[in-house]
Design an enzyme around this catalytic site. Sequence first.
Site, PDB file in Angstrom:
ATOM      1  N   ASP A  67       0.693  -1.174   0.109  1.00 63.31           N
ATOM      2  CA  ASP A  67      -0.006   0.079   0.231  1.00 63.31           C
ATOM      3  C   ASP A  67       0.720   1.367  -0.167  1.00 63.31           C
ATOM      4  OD1 ASP A  67       0.717  -0.338   2.527  1.00 63.31           O
ATOM      5  OD2 ASP A  67      -0.984  -1.026   3.469  1.00 63.31           O
ATOM      6  N   ASP A 136      -7.750  -2.641  14.063  1.00 60.61           N
ATOM      7  CA  ASP A 136      -9.291  -2.727  13.637  1.00 60.61           C
ATOM      8  C   ASP A 136      -9.432  -4.160  12.911  1.00 60.61           C
ATOM      9  OD1 ASP A 136      -8.068  -1.699  11.363  1.00 60.61           O
ATOM     10  OD2 ASP A 136      -9.464  -0.034  11.244  1.00 60.61           O
ATOM     11  N   HIS A 138      -7.607  -4.642   9.979  1.00 58.40           N
ATOM     12  CA  HIS A 138      -7.136  -4.362   8.656  1.00 58.40           C
ATOM     13  C   HIS A 138      -5.945  -5.167   8.267  1.00 58.40           C
ATOM     14  CE1 HIS A 138      -4.711  -0.567   9.601  1.00 58.40           C
ATOM     15  NE2 HIS A 138      -4.040  -1.389   9.425  1.00 58.40           N
ATOM     16  N   GLU A 143      -9.937  -1.421   5.126  1.00 54.85           N
ATOM     17  CA  GLU A 143     -10.252  -1.141   6.531  1.00 54.85           C
ATOM     18  C   GLU A 143     -11.596  -2.120   6.675  1.00 54.85           C
ATOM     19  OE1 GLU A 143      -8.693   0.208   8.663  1.00 54.85           O
ATOM     20  OE2 GLU A 143      -7.998   2.233   7.973  1.00 54.85           O
TER      21      GLU A 143
HETATM   22  C1  F6R Z   1       1.280  -1.589   6.209  1.00 53.79           C
HETATM   23  C2  F6R Z   1       0.024  -2.340   6.323  1.00 53.79           C
HETATM   24  C3  F6R Z   1      -0.837  -2.113   7.564  1.00 53.79           C
HETATM   25  C4  F6R Z   1       0.114  -2.441   8.777  1.00 53.79           C
HETATM   26  C5  F6R Z   1      -1.038  -2.493   9.977  1.00 53.79           C
HETATM   27  C6  F6R Z   1      -0.282  -2.770  11.285  1.00 53.79           C
HETATM   28  O1  F6R Z   1       1.812  -1.779   5.074  1.00 53.79           O
HETATM   29  O2  F6R Z   1      -0.298  -2.614   5.340  1.00 53.79           O
HETATM   30  O3  F6R Z   1      -1.762  -3.113   7.216  1.00 53.79           O
HETATM   31  O4  F6R Z   1       0.386  -3.900   8.686  1.00 53.79           O
HETATM   32  O5  F6R Z   1      -1.384  -1.150  10.034  1.00 53.79           O
HETATM   33  O6  F6R Z   1       0.966  -1.812  11.473  1.00 53.79           O
HETATM   34  P1  F6R Z   1       1.960  -2.039  12.776  1.00 53.79           P
HETATM   35  O7  F6R Z   1       2.759  -2.893  12.198  1.00 53.79           O
HETATM   36  O8  F6R Z   1       2.814  -0.694  12.634  1.00 53.79           O
HETATM   37  O9  F6R Z   1       1.127  -2.110  13.985  1.00 53.79           O
END
Ligand code: F6R
Length: 261
Positions: A67, A136, A138, A143
């Site tokens: 992303d 959440d 995702h 989301e």
């Molecule tokens: C990042 C991504 C997100 C993260 C998620 C967890 O490329 O796609 O899905 O993996 O927000 O983030 P952290 O690891 O910072 O808790």
Amino acid sequence: MEVIISPTPDEAGKLAADAISELLQRNPEAVLGVATGSSPLIIYDELGRRVAQGSLSLAKTRAFMLDEYVGLSADHPQRYRNVIQDEFVDKVDIDPAQVSGPDGLAVDLSSACEAYERAISDAGGVDLQILGIGTDGHIAFNEPGSSLASRTRIKTLTGQTRRDNARFFSGDIEAVPQHCLTQGIGTILQARHIVLVASGRGKAEAVHQLVEGPVSAMWPATALQLHPHVTVLLDTAAASRLQLASYFIETYQGKPSWQGF
Ligand code: F6R
């Protein structure tokens, strides 16, 4: 779905690096899917150590990012292409030209998303996708409410995700972009092997839903239950809400050594 609970996040990161090393031994040209955020950093650090020791090379691999924020300038330190450069590319021996991400600065964002889907498929698809999980539920930036069949597209980040990510923007939630481009859940499910890492109590509910909840767009990560080859690597805090935790621990303790990932 294989669930492995380790005492510390570092142990989980080493196991993820083992899965990548095993893959690259079988196929040095394998295609990796890379995630940003805090969770995969232990993996990238471990891969970097192995490359420095000469026991691993990523020189022939390609990598696709999950992303990208929309609208962050090319030199913004939180632009995901720059984060991946600092946290992954600079630590290993992958050719930077072989690392691609969705173009969050494209004038025509929809066409950029279509082009990204084509690039992944032209590369033969992703062999091993590294994933984190949001509080959440995702995965990538899909989301709650995301279609479980979605492809790369523009999404609006939830307030929760922007609050969670404000720590990367000096605590300023307003500085966190509202929009992103993200691989869809359908895109992610096409990766041949998915390795999800999560640590800390803040992830415990999302992890419980991912592993034990009903498949639902409300917890996008539950779509991974539909994939035939997912490895979930947790520390004890992230696993603290799992009803089946002792079963997963027993299973891993009794795992035959020849089985691999
Ligand atoms: C990042 C991504 C997100 C993260 C998620 C967890 O490329 O796609 O899905 O993996 O927000 O983030 P952290 O690891 O910072 O808790």
